[in-house]
Design a protein around this motif. Sequence first.
Motif, PDB file in Angstrom:
ATOM      1  N   ARG A  20       0.818  -1.181   0.153  1.00  0.00           N
ATOM      2  CA  ARG A  20      -0.028  -0.049   0.125  1.00  0.00           C
ATOM      3  C   ARG A  20       0.891   1.268   0.164  1.00  0.00           C
ATOM      4  O   ARG A  20       0.607   2.062  -0.833  1.00  0.00           O
ATOM      5  N   ARG A  23       2.242   1.917  -3.357  1.00  0.00           N
ATOM      6  CA  ARG A  23       1.410   2.681  -4.290  1.00  0.00           C
ATOM      7  C   ARG A  23       1.375   4.145  -4.278  1.00  0.00           C
ATOM      8  O   ARG A  23       0.997   4.698  -5.135  1.00  0.00           O
ATOM      9  N   ALA A 201       1.945  -7.386  -3.860  1.00  0.00           N
ATOM     10  CA  ALA A 201       1.621  -5.972  -4.699  1.00  0.00           C
ATOM     11  C   ALA A 201       0.855  -6.554  -5.772  1.00  0.00           C
ATOM     12  O   ALA A 201      -0.334  -5.899  -6.010  1.00  0.00           O
ATOM     13  N   THR A 202       0.650  -7.458  -6.496  1.00  0.00           N
ATOM     14  CA  THR A 202      -0.147  -8.065  -7.627  1.00  0.00           C
ATOM     15  C   THR A 202      -1.606  -8.202  -6.972  1.00  0.00           C
ATOM     16  O   THR A 202      -2.623  -7.927  -7.422  1.00  0.00           O
ATOM     17  N   LYS A 205      -3.104  -4.857  -6.046  1.00  0.00           N
ATOM     18  CA  LYS A 205      -3.492  -4.102  -7.254  1.00  0.00           C
ATOM     19  C   LYS A 205      -4.881  -4.668  -7.868  1.00  0.00           C
ATOM     20  O   LYS A 205      -5.704  -4.147  -8.323  1.00  0.00           O
TER      21      LYS A 205
END
Length: 219
Positions: A20, A23, A201-202, A205
């Motif tokens: 987070r 990002r 992360a993926t 997302k």
Amino acid sequence: MRIACLHTIESNIEPFEAARRERGDSSLTLRHEVRDDLLAAVGRAGSFAAPIVAETVAALQALAADADGVLLTCSTLGPAVVPAQKVCPVPVIRVDQGLAREAVREGGKVLVLCTASTTLFSTQELFEAEARATGASIEMRRVPDAWEHFKAGRLERHYALTAQAADQAFREGAKTVVLAQVSMAAAAALCREGRPLVSPATGLKAAVIAAQMAFGASV
């Protein structure tokens, strides 16, 4: 935007908070709930039995009541996403869905590493389903002894064994190596032969995109 995360291991919280922060989106907040009892129940039953599926769906549904999207971060419980999607008012995403899609995108040999035996079947099923679109070949491997070290709190040994297995896979010619569980993600930094794919992360997302699409926002 608020994404609710259902974990079965408390140490899985920080990888998603790190994702987070990376990002750089101040409007994105995460809510975390840890249900280690669900993973323990699978271990006792020896499978992801119907009553445990139902309990997992109920937990996801409760989180969905106060979120824009829900992310299930435990690979073992991943199959519960399908029935949960039918009863939840917001998107429900399994953490390894985006990971599998990215892993098979360019075809070739994809070697998927797991440490917990309880996740092997559901993970293989997911990756093979995604591979049908690109012709990628999937090989599953469990890293011996790594999960036992993780459960005993010997995290450094767990990560070292995972990194060694990933490096061996790269040396054998695997085009893509995947660390399928969130609990394995920290091992990627220890690899020397290549950079394996990891899920925090993926997965985050994918959850954000699904929530944006559900509410008609631009991706």
